[in-house]
Design a protein around this motif. Structure first.
Motif, PDB file in Angstrom:
ATOM      1  N   LEU A 268       2.369   6.831   6.957  1.00 45.19           N
ATOM      2  CA  LEU A 268       1.532   6.803   5.758  1.00 45.19           C
ATOM      3  C   LEU A 268       2.151   7.685   4.679  1.00 45.19           C
ATOM      4  O   LEU A 268       2.547   8.823   4.960  1.00 45.19           O
ATOM      5  CB  LEU A 268       0.121   7.324   6.051  1.00 45.19           C
ATOM      6  CG  LEU A 268      -0.783   6.548   7.007  1.00 45.19           C
ATOM      7  CD1 LEU A 268      -2.103   7.306   7.201  1.00 45.19           C
ATOM      8  CD2 LEU A 268      -1.040   5.144   6.488  1.00 45.19           C
ATOM      9  N   THR A 269       2.203   7.168   3.472  1.00 40.72           N
ATOM     10  CA  THR A 269       2.525   7.973   2.303  1.00 40.72           C
ATOM     11  C   THR A 269       1.366   7.803   1.334  1.00 40.72           C
ATOM     12  O   THR A 269       1.109   6.694   0.854  1.00 40.72           O
ATOM     13  CB  THR A 269       3.837   7.521   1.644  1.00 40.72           C
ATOM     14  OG1 THR A 269       4.905   7.646   2.586  1.00 40.72           O
ATOM     15  CG2 THR A 269       4.143   8.378   0.419  1.00 40.72           C
ATOM     16  N   LEU A 270       0.663   8.888   1.058  1.00 42.73           N
ATOM     17  CA  LEU A 270      -0.574   8.828   0.281  1.00 42.73           C
ATOM     18  C   LEU A 270      -0.387   9.570  -1.033  1.00 42.73           C
ATOM     19  O   LEU A 270      -0.105  10.772  -1.038  1.00 42.73           O
ATOM     20  CB  LEU A 270      -1.723   9.461   1.077  1.00 42.73           C
ATOM     21  CG  LEU A 270      -1.861   9.001   2.543  1.00 42.73           C
ATOM     22  CD1 LEU A 270      -2.977   9.782   3.228  1.00 42.73           C
ATOM     23  CD2 LEU A 270      -2.104   7.505   2.621  1.00 42.73           C
ATOM     24  N   LEU A 271      -0.522   8.861  -2.140  1.00 42.80           N
ATOM     25  CA  LEU A 271      -0.342   9.445  -3.461  1.00 42.80           C
ATOM     26  C   LEU A 271      -1.709   9.675  -4.082  1.00 42.80           C
ATOM     27  O   LEU A 271      -2.436   8.731  -4.368  1.00 42.80           O
ATOM     28  CB  LEU A 271       0.478   8.509  -4.354  1.00 42.80           C
ATOM     29  CG  LEU A 271       1.725   7.867  -3.715  1.00 42.80           C
ATOM     30  CD1 LEU A 271       2.403   6.957  -4.721  1.00 42.80           C
ATOM     31  CD2 LEU A 271       2.671   8.921  -3.176  1.00 42.80           C
ATOM     32  N   GLU A 272      -2.066  10.930  -4.248  1.00 37.66           N
ATOM     33  CA  GLU A 272      -3.368  11.276  -4.836  1.00 37.66           C
ATOM     34  C   GLU A 272      -4.524  10.533  -4.157  1.00 37.66           C
ATOM     35  O   GLU A 272      -5.321   9.864  -4.813  1.00 37.66           O
ATOM     36  CB  GLU A 272      -3.358  10.964  -6.334  1.00 37.66           C
ATOM     37  CG  GLU A 272      -2.529  11.905  -7.160  1.00 37.66           C
ATOM     38  CD  GLU A 272      -3.195  13.274  -7.312  1.00 37.66           C
ATOM     39  OE1 GLU A 272      -4.420  13.331  -7.476  1.00 37.66           O
ATOM     40  OE2 GLU A 272      -2.467  14.276  -7.258  1.00 37.66           O
ATOM     41  N   PRO A 273      -4.646  10.639  -2.831  1.00 39.88           N
ATOM     42  CA  PRO A 273      -5.717   9.900  -2.154  1.00 39.88           C
ATOM     43  C   PRO A 273      -7.069  10.595  -2.293  1.00 39.88           C
ATOM     44  O   PRO A 273      -7.182  11.796  -2.059  1.00 39.88           O
ATOM     45  CB  PRO A 273      -5.266   9.916  -0.691  1.00 39.88           C
ATOM     46  CG  PRO A 273      -4.519  11.219  -0.560  1.00 39.88           C
ATOM     47  CD  PRO A 273      -3.814  11.407  -1.879  1.00 39.88           C
TER      48      PRO A 273
ATOM     49  N   GLY B 125      -6.024   3.231  -2.939  1.00 40.72           N
ATOM     50  CA  GLY B 125      -5.152   2.590  -1.959  1.00 40.72           C
ATOM     51  C   GLY B 125      -4.769   3.531  -0.830  1.00 40.72           C
ATOM     52  O   GLY B 125      -4.549   3.104   0.309  1.00 40.72           O
ATOM     53  N   GLY B 126      -4.696   4.848  -1.124  1.00 39.43           N
ATOM     54  CA  GLY B 126      -4.432   5.824  -0.075  1.00 39.43           C
ATOM     55  C   GLY B 126      -5.580   5.922   0.913  1.00 39.43           C
ATOM     56  O   GLY B 126      -5.384   6.072   2.119  1.00 39.43           O
ATOM     57  N   THR B 127      -6.813   5.832   0.389  1.00 40.27           N
ATOM     58  CA  THR B 127      -7.978   5.833   1.263  1.00 40.27           C
ATOM     59  C   THR B 127      -7.942   4.631   2.195  1.00 40.27           C
ATOM     60  O   THR B 127      -8.192   4.752   3.408  1.00 40.27           O
ATOM     61  CB  THR B 127      -9.268   5.794   0.415  1.00 40.27           C
ATOM     62  OG1 THR B 127      -9.278   6.912  -0.460  1.00 40.27           O
ATOM     63  CG2 THR B 127     -10.507   5.835   1.295  1.00 40.27           C
ATOM     64  N   LEU B 128      -7.621   3.461   1.653  1.00 39.71           N
ATOM     65  CA  LEU B 128      -7.539   2.258   2.476  1.00 39.71           C
ATOM     66  C   LEU B 128      -6.427   2.379   3.520  1.00 39.71           C
ATOM     67  O   LEU B 128      -6.574   1.902   4.653  1.00 39.71           O
ATOM     68  CB  LEU B 128      -7.290   1.037   1.597  1.00 39.71           C
ATOM     69  CG  LEU B 128      -8.398   0.680   0.614  1.00 39.71           C
ATOM     70  CD1 LEU B 128      -8.026  -0.578  -0.168  1.00 39.71           C
ATOM     71  CD2 LEU B 128      -9.735   0.492   1.322  1.00 39.71           C
ATOM     72  N   ALA B 129      -5.334   3.031   3.160  1.00 40.87           N
ATOM     73  CA  ALA B 129      -4.231   3.213   4.104  1.00 40.87           C
ATOM     74  C   ALA B 129      -4.668   4.040   5.308  1.00 40.87           C
ATOM     75  O   ALA B 129      -4.308   3.741   6.450  1.00 40.87           O
ATOM     76  CB  ALA B 129      -3.043   3.868   3.399  1.00 40.87           C
TER      77      ALA B 129
ATOM     78  N   CYS C 233       0.358   8.544  13.413  1.00 39.31           N
ATOM     79  CA  CYS C 233       1.614   8.391  12.676  1.00 39.31           C
ATOM     80  C   CYS C 233       1.866   9.605  11.783  1.00 39.31           C
ATOM     81  O   CYS C 233       0.982  10.437  11.558  1.00 39.31           O
ATOM     82  CB  CYS C 233       1.574   7.130  11.824  1.00 39.31           C
ATOM     83  SG  CYS C 233       0.261   7.121  10.578  1.00 39.31           S
ATOM     84  N   SER C 234       3.078   9.660  11.266  1.00 35.61           N
ATOM     85  CA  SER C 234       3.439  10.719  10.322  1.00 35.61           C
ATOM     86  C   SER C 234       2.792  10.437   8.964  1.00 35.61           C
ATOM     87  O   SER C 234       2.780   9.298   8.497  1.00 35.61           O
ATOM     88  CB  SER C 234       4.955  10.774  10.178  1.00 35.61           C
ATOM     89  OG  SER C 234       5.339  11.726   9.226  1.00 35.61           O
ATOM     90  N   VAL C 235       2.266  11.497   8.339  1.00 35.14           N
ATOM     91  CA  VAL C 235       1.555  11.350   7.069  1.00 35.14           C
ATOM     92  C   VAL C 235       2.141  12.310   6.035  1.00 35.14           C
ATOM     93  O   VAL C 235       2.240  13.506   6.280  1.00 35.14           O
ATOM     94  CB  VAL C 235       0.048  11.651   7.219  1.00 35.14           C
ATOM     95  CG1 VAL C 235      -0.683  11.391   5.902  1.00 35.14           C
ATOM     96  CG2 VAL C 235      -0.567  10.844   8.352  1.00 35.14           C
ATOM     97  N   LEU C 236       2.534  11.760   4.882  1.00 34.43           N
ATOM     98  CA  LEU C 236       2.928  12.576   3.738  1.00 34.43           C
ATOM     99  C   LEU C 236       1.901  12.357   2.637  1.00 34.43           C
ATOM    100  O   LEU C 236       1.636  11.215   2.251  1.00 34.43           O
ATOM    101  CB  LEU C 236       4.311  12.182   3.231  1.00 34.43           C
ATOM    102  CG  LEU C 236       4.740  12.839   1.901  1.00 34.43           C
ATOM    103  CD1 LEU C 236       4.924  14.346   2.083  1.00 34.43           C
ATOM    104  CD2 LEU C 236       6.005  12.189   1.353  1.00 34.43           C
ATOM    105  N   VAL C 237       1.326  13.445   2.132  1.00 35.56           N
ATOM    106  CA  VAL C 237       0.393  13.371   1.015  1.00 35.56           C
ATOM    107  C   VAL C 237       1.060  14.013  -0.198  1.00 35.56           C
ATOM    108  O   VAL C 237       1.594  15.128  -0.097  1.00 35.56           O
ATOM    109  CB  VAL C 237      -0.930  14.092   1.327  1.00 35.56           C
ATOM    110  CG1 VAL C 237      -1.944  13.834   0.214  1.00 35.56           C
ATOM    111  CG2 VAL C 237      -1.497  13.642   2.669  1.00 35.56           C
ATOM    112  N   VAL C 238       1.040  13.314  -1.333  1.00 36.78           N
ATOM    113  CA  VAL C 238       1.645  13.827  -2.559  1.00 36.78           C
ATOM    114  C   VAL C 238       0.544  13.948  -3.609  1.00 36.78           C
ATOM    115  O   VAL C 238      -0.159  12.974  -3.903  1.00 36.78           O
ATOM    116  CB  VAL C 238       2.760  12.902  -3.079  1.00 36.78           C
ATOM    117  CG1 VAL C 238       3.404  13.502  -4.330  1.00 36.78           C
ATOM    118  CG2 VAL C 238       3.805  12.657  -1.998  1.00 36.78           C
TER     119      VAL C 238
END
Length: 282
Positions: A126-131, A108-112, A205-210
């Protein structure tokens, strides 16, 4: 539960309004995108969606094409179609006047990221969890999905699970079998293109990756953050590819803080731009 028609498909959707007293109509709508095959919208519900609604954001969760309770066509599992699904669905929900913040877990992070690149005018954060972002992941995932498809083909496992009254497990196994053996999902994933540094540089946009400390996806996350104009990486200790399930407290704090920052930026941009009309269907 609601069924919404969009892009010639019936989607299972959950919509959580912002909690009374905390609602802020100027905040972006938060849309959750789950992972592949056995995942669905329910994985977000308690860990993130409810806290997000309580913080004043409207939350939208839906089962991706072919997943959960959404209709399962034989084709259309490529990222371009997934992005069309997303924005057509938001249009059907009458959310075309609001910016969106996408929270994507795993695939879902890839799609985001694809959605933010396709419609930078609509994606506020964007908030990407384990993308999974690198090309090596695609090869590994295709191999894994292909092996799973072979193991499920004509398998007695779903019937055996029902015999044991394990209905949820039987249902998920049946969905996985349908997706892997009777749709183009594996071929569509294999044909998908990977991101380049130039793609990340185009993110407005602002991007947070977790990511979890021990996740094999950390190098790809660092690559995104290195090239994105406004990117940050949060590493959660002692975890792998399981941050959504195993770190709800720390994850919730990080996500809510990022949403607040994104909302402030979006509000300032809206004031600067003035009134404008827009539609969410590409």
């Amino acid at each position: 539960m609601a069924v919404v028609s969009a892009n010639s498909l019936e989607f299972h959707v959950q919509r959580l309004p912002a909690t009374a007293g905390a609602a802020r109509p100027d905040r972006p709508v938060v849309v959750f995108l789950h992972g592949l095959v056995v995942d669905n919208l329910s994985s977000f519900y308690c860990p993130l969606a409810v806290p997000v609604a309580r913080s004043g954001h409207e939350a939208v969760l839906y089962d991706l094409r072919g997943h959960g309770r959404t209709e399962r066509p034989a084709s259309g599992y490529d990222s371009r179609t997934a992005v069309r699904d997303l924005f057509a669905l938001l249009g059907a929900l009458d959310l075309g006047h609001r910016p969106v913040h996408l929270v994507g877990n795993s695939y879902g992070g890839t799609l985001a990221v694809h959605a933010a690149l396709a419609r930078p005018d609509l994606v506020a954060g964007l908030t990407l969890l384990e993308p999974p972002l690198g090309g090596a992941w695609v090869e590994n995932m295709v191999d894994t999905l292909s092996a799973a498809a072979l193991s499920l083909e004509d398998s007695p496992v779903p019937a055996e699970l029902l015999t044991l009254r394990l209905r949820k497990a039987a249902h998920l196994t049946a969905i996985a079998d349908d997706l892997l053996n009777r749709t183009t999902l594996i071929d569509d994933i294999a044909a998908g293109r990977t991101f380049t540094p130039a793609d990340y540089a185009r993110l407005r946009c602002s991007v947070l990756v977790v990511c979890g400390e021990h996740s094999e996806l950390v190098p790809g996350a660092r690559e995104l953050v290195r090239h994105a104009p406004d990117g940050a990486l949060r590493i959660l200790p002692d975890l792998g590819h399981d941050v959504l399930k195993e770190s709800s407290g720390a994850l919730r704090e990080a996500v809510l803080a990022h949403l607040d920052a994104t909302a402030a930026t979006a509000a300032a941009a809206a004031v600067a731009a003035g009134p404008r009309a827009g539609a969410l269907v590409p």
